[in-house]
Write an enzyme that holds these catalytic residues in place. Sequence first.
Site, PDB file in Angstrom:
ATOM      1  N   HIS A   1       0.818  -1.223   0.000  1.00 10.32           N
ATOM      2  CA  HIS A   1       0.000   0.000   0.000  1.00 10.32           C
ATOM      3  C   HIS A   1       0.847   1.266   0.000  1.00 10.32           C
ATOM      4  O   HIS A   1       0.323   2.358  -0.230  1.00 10.32           O
ATOM      5  CB  HIS A   1      -0.983  -0.011   1.183  1.00 10.32           C
TER       6      HIS A   1
ATOM      7  N   ASP B   1      -0.655  -7.511   1.435  1.00 14.00           N
ATOM      8  CA  ASP B   1      -0.012  -6.183   1.518  1.00 14.00           C
ATOM      9  C   ASP B   1       1.507  -6.361   1.670  1.00 14.00           C
ATOM     10  O   ASP B   1       2.075  -6.145   2.739  1.00 14.00           O
ATOM     11  CB  ASP B   1      -0.606  -5.413   2.695  1.00 14.00           C
TER      12      ASP B   1
ATOM     13  N   SER C   1       4.561   2.823   7.739  1.00 15.45           N
ATOM     14  CA  SER C   1       4.071   1.741   6.884  1.00 15.45           C
ATOM     15  C   SER C   1       5.187   1.179   6.009  1.00 15.45           C
ATOM     16  O   SER C   1       5.991   1.930   5.433  1.00 15.45           O
ATOM     17  CB  SER C   1       2.932   2.246   5.996  1.00 15.45           C
TER      18      SER C   1
END
EC number: 3.4.21.41
Length: 705
Positions: free
Chosen positions: A502, A557, A654
Amino acid sequence: MWLLYLLVPALFCRAGGSIPIPQKLFGEVTSPLFPKPYPNNFETTTVITVPTGYRVKLVFQQFDLEPSEGCFYDYVKISADKKSLGRFCGQLGSPLGNPPGKKEFMSQGNKMLLTFHTDFSNEENGTIMFYKGFLAYYQAVDLDECASRSKSGEEDPQPQCQHLCHNYVGGYFCSCRPGYELQKDRHSCQAECSSELYTEASGYISSLEYPRSYPPDLRCNYSIRVERGLTLHLKFLEPFDIDDHQQVHCPYDQLQIYANGKNIGEFCGKQRPPDLDTSSNAVDLLFFTDESGDSRGWKLRYTTEIIKCPQPKTLDEFTIIQNLQPQYQFRDYFIATCKQGYQLIEGKQVLHSFTAVCQDDGTWHRAMPRCKIKDCGQPRNLPNGDFRYTTTMGVNTYKARIQYYCHETYYKMQTRAGSRESEQGVYTCTAQGIWKNEQKGEKIPRCLPVCGKPVNPVEQRQRIIGGQKAKMGNFPWQVFTNIHGRGGGALLGDRWILTAAHTLYPKEHEAQSNASLDVFLGHTNVEELMKLGNHPIRRVSVHPDYRQDESYNFEGDIALLELENSVTLGPNLLPICLPDNETFYDLGLMGYVSGFGVMEEKIAHDLRFVRLPVANPQACENWLRGKNRMDVFSQNMFCAGHPSLKQDACQGDSGGVFAVRDPNTDRWVATGIVSWGIGCSRGYGFYTKVLNYVDWIKKEMEEED
């Protein structure tokens, strides 16, 4: 001889007439009115002529003339070459008169005269007798002009050949002995030996008239030419006699010998020259005489032998001549090779093979080469490693040995199952001139990055509340990304980045393939990272299960970034390991999350980290339902943290990894990837379970390796 016959009609002439017969090769002659009685008081002469180069042969088939003593009354007279061949009368088989019988009359030239004479009557005791006359055949017979005519005592109408006479049908020709030339009269010979050529493999040559005195004023050139590859040997015979002088060498007559244009001797006197090996296939003998002298001359026998080349000799102890022969002659060859570990050198050129052929002049067409020890050249450089010589330093020739090694701590040598440790990285210069390892062959080893071994690991005893600033070397695998905002990642190997999908394709964003990919490594401070520079990306690989358009589903992911160039590892830049078992996800196992994300709603300039426990999946599931969230929490994810703790990954973290220390190997393992959560420090954080994707990761990385 072949004979032809031609009928000639009877001719009748009065006394004293002459009858010429046209030149033909055969025919017949008869008396007048034959076979009726011939007339009285009659005389005629028939001239028989055949072509030049032939003789006339005459034979009587029938003969019936009045017989008389001495053939005084009727007769036939035959003459040729101004000579009478006889006078004939009577009947064939009768003792009366002088009949010719079956005798063959032969002329020496090409003419014969036949005279027929009768008197006034043919009576015997008062009775008139009738005689038929004669029938004779003639033919042209080849004249052997070369035969001796001394027996007949006749003068030769043609001059004799001075040397050699050769007869043929209808003529002859003359020729001369070697060294003489036929003159314009086609019969006489004059000495001419200026261009005598001999091409047979052996033979005899002598001066003119040998062993009689040779003619004066000679300028003779006897040339011997045989096939190339043959050498001529000359052997003079006895007697050898060339006019000379006691005080001056060969002033009058001399015999000069040349081989390949070089004078190899000048001879005269009475002592024959020694046997000569000319080492040539072309020899000229020049013989000059003055205007006087009565010497007997010379004679030699020449023979040939296949020319030989000298025995090949090596220039060093490493050259080998295959199947060395005791003798080599024209068109023979030899092959030279080298001992193992050496190569043929001709001048400055390296040869794969060498063959030399014996030439027609007795020399080899190529010079003997040398054998030089094989040189493997400078060993290839080992990325992230080096080599050392185990034999003489800097010597790269046959049997030299080197040992490759990797830069320890950060790299280790890739090993093959079953290989002996003593052979790892050992390469020998082979006889083929290449560096070679017994297991890997020509391929040099690989120095693989050592994963999960930070030089300055984080202190785990300390209790961390709300995160802490990382020190250099605590998390050397940390990656700072700036793609659609800040993000993180971890270094795998020396050119792969493990991150969350992502960060490349954010949820609730349009798919973008041209976004800028900025990747930084090697420091804990953002400004310093910028100074170190961006690392270009060669390839992006996103797991196929990731769905950008499903905002509540972070299944798959995970993504990989392949760097354009490998990075050099060091204390501040090291990869992290991948998990290999489920124990890394045991409940309560502590892990570390590091990143450059938001800290207390402020953008961090330095790398910070938190220490979090692996949470109970069911507790996380219940917590989500209590928040009325429909987010997907699958078996490919795990959660960490606790609702009571104010610790968590936040925006900007992230893609970073959940790092766990393996107590069995003392290595750090990336068990998870920071994926999603609800706010920051508000409960559990959710991570991609890396163990479930290890096969995919290895497959992607191996495809490029």
